[in-house]
Scaffold this active site. Sequence first.
Site, PDB file in Angstrom:
ATOM      1  N   ASP A  57      44.953  35.382  53.708  1.00  0.00           N
ATOM      2  CA  ASP A  57      45.416  36.401  52.768  1.00  0.00           C
ATOM      3  C   ASP A  57      44.292  37.312  52.302  1.00  0.00           C
ATOM      4  O   ASP A  57      44.546  38.348  51.696  1.00  0.00           O
ATOM      5  CB  ASP A  57      46.035  35.731  51.539  1.00  0.00           C
ATOM      6  CG  ASP A  57      47.324  35.006  51.861  1.00  0.00           C
ATOM      7  OD1 ASP A  57      47.877  35.256  52.945  1.00  0.00           O
ATOM      8  OD2 ASP A  57      47.777  34.189  51.037  1.00  0.00           O
ATOM      9  N   GLY A  63      36.677  27.714  51.114  1.00  0.00           N
ATOM     10  CA  GLY A  63      38.128  27.621  50.999  1.00  0.00           C
ATOM     11  C   GLY A  63      38.710  26.545  51.880  1.00  0.00           C
ATOM     12  O   GLY A  63      38.474  26.527  53.095  1.00  0.00           O
ATOM     13  N   ALA A  78      51.161  31.287  56.099  1.00  0.00           N
ATOM     14  CA  ALA A  78      50.399  30.140  56.576  1.00  0.00           C
ATOM     15  C   ALA A  78      50.149  30.175  58.082  1.00  0.00           C
ATOM     16  O   ALA A  78      49.012  29.925  58.522  1.00  0.00           O
ATOM     17  CB  ALA A  78      51.109  28.846  56.165  1.00  0.00           C
ATOM     18  N   GLU A 116      63.598  31.328  47.357  1.00  0.00           N
ATOM     19  CA  GLU A 116      63.636  29.871  47.429  1.00  0.00           C
ATOM     20  C   GLU A 116      63.605  29.242  46.047  1.00  0.00           C
ATOM     21  O   GLU A 116      64.295  28.248  45.785  1.00  0.00           O
ATOM     22  CB  GLU A 116      62.479  29.378  48.290  1.00  0.00           C
ATOM     23  CG  GLU A 116      62.665  29.744  49.759  1.00  0.00           C
ATOM     24  CD  GLU A 116      61.500  29.356  50.648  1.00  0.00           C
ATOM     25  OE1 GLU A 116      61.698  29.267  51.880  1.00  0.00           O
ATOM     26  OE2 GLU A 116      60.396  29.130  50.111  1.00  0.00           O
ATOM     27  N   GLY A 125      42.009  25.913  52.383  1.00  0.00           N
ATOM     28  CA  GLY A 125      43.416  26.151  52.677  1.00  0.00           C
ATOM     29  C   GLY A 125      43.671  26.117  54.176  1.00  0.00           C
ATOM     30  O   GLY A 125      42.904  25.541  54.953  1.00  0.00           O
ATOM     31  N   PHE A 126      44.749  26.776  54.599  1.00  0.00           N
ATOM     32  CA  PHE A 126      45.142  26.720  56.005  1.00  0.00           C
ATOM     33  C   PHE A 126      44.063  27.285  56.923  1.00  0.00           C
ATOM     34  O   PHE A 126      43.719  26.683  57.944  1.00  0.00           O
ATOM     35  CB  PHE A 126      46.448  27.497  56.209  1.00  0.00           C
ATOM     36  CG  PHE A 126      47.639  26.859  55.563  1.00  0.00           C
ATOM     37  CD1 PHE A 126      48.186  25.698  56.078  1.00  0.00           C
ATOM     38  CD2 PHE A 126      48.207  27.417  54.427  1.00  0.00           C
ATOM     39  CE1 PHE A 126      49.289  25.101  55.481  1.00  0.00           C
ATOM     40  CE2 PHE A 126      49.300  26.836  53.828  1.00  0.00           C
ATOM     41  CZ  PHE A 126      49.846  25.672  54.351  1.00  0.00           C
ATOM     42  N   GLY A 127      43.514  28.454  56.584  1.00  0.00           N
ATOM     43  CA  GLY A 127      42.510  29.068  57.432  1.00  0.00           C
ATOM     44  C   GLY A 127      41.231  28.261  57.504  1.00  0.00           C
ATOM     45  O   GLY A 127      40.668  28.045  58.590  1.00  0.00           O
TER      46      GLY A 127
END
Length: 453
Positions: free
Chosen positions: A296, A7, A312, A167, A9-11
């Site tokens: 997540d 992954g 995040a 949003e 992503g952020f992590g």
Amino acid sequence: MRVVILGGGFGGLEAARALARAPVEVTLIDRQNHHLFQPLLYQVATAALSPGDIAWPVRTVFRRQRNVTVVMAEATGIDTAARVVRAGDTLSFPYDALLLATGATHSYFGRDEWAPVAPGLKTIEDATDIRRRLLLAFERAEVTNDEAERRRLLTFVVVGGGPTGVELAGAMVELARHAMPREFRRIDPAMARIVLVEAGPRVLPTFPEDLSAVALRSLERMGVQVRTGTRVTHCGPDGVECGDERIGASTIVWAAGVVASPAGAWIDAERDRQGRITVGADLSVPGRPGVFAVGDLVAATDGHGRPVPGNAPAAKQMGRYVGRLLAARAKGRPAPPPFAYRHHGDLATIGRRSAVVELGSIRLTGLIGWWFWGIAHIYYLVGFRSRVVVSFEWLWSYLTFQRGARLITGREPRGGNAVPVPGQVRVPDQGRALGEGAQHKHQQPAPAALRAG
């Protein structure tokens, strides 16, 4: 020491960065070649930003970190006994430590058949698909002679009143009422109807009640029709049903919930009802030596027994912690203390010049909150170029009310939930594979969804 990260992503990125000076070999595997800044993905969906403004090639991110090898591939199996990750038909990646950072996907609460007509917002493809639906609705409303059909085309429904839903709804109003006036001859885009449906008693349920009330007033002042305490019972090509009420709409966007990727099932780990892996105090997976999980994908606590939110900042803190823990192990040093999440606050913007911000005892709303929200998001973007580009786009949009990413590209929307323009040849949509596949034991092949949260 061989570390495999699933992954980008952020992590996953934070973990790899934390290992920059460690004597380890890092292999970062993702089925996409880019890292995506998901908090601003809704702005791509509403034509405020382009995909390239909020996404960066993973290889570029790590071009100077020589101990990281980036692999664009889709995992097909994890053998925790042999400590091997398999990808495709021939690739295999042995590991001493494995970090699962595969994030989450949309949850339709058992009604996955709604996905084609009510797309969620997790990937660039999702965002450009939603943008296409929005913009096509105005184009088709311009040429239809059926007044009822025109009203349906100009009705947009957002399901879910969390930060993403709020949003999105605010940005849709901005698009219709500020970016498009005077550009159409037969319709008034400002007459578009935006409906936000939330099953709970209030929008932004994770925020303090006073800020939720501020957000509700801001949405209603903008013209968004907010339906709280209302559950969607059906989604179809022509709109949604909420109990006995039917709302005809051309475009439905799903922002009502998420479910963890099936990574927990791949390794047969203990999971909660949302598929999130139960982890230890050091974010390791019990009973699976050398395996960690972040973002997540996990159900973690903050050190005081409170659940860590799925956002995040939390994913970044988890990834950074696991990276430092593995670096300490590789250097033969003592492990850091148990993971402790530090909550820096909650932010949500509600269209032009309005936002709500909670920073512990500090509450910001209105224009001040909006400026703080913008500065915070600029700060967390990856790379100087992105910060400059996004800042300029926002300034240009603020001064001119224009949106520079209003391109209709790609194929017919997956759900086909808008009538074709007269004279247009409609090409059947071949769609995308939305499902994550069946759950498998840890030594069996399993399809991977490698977008990290």
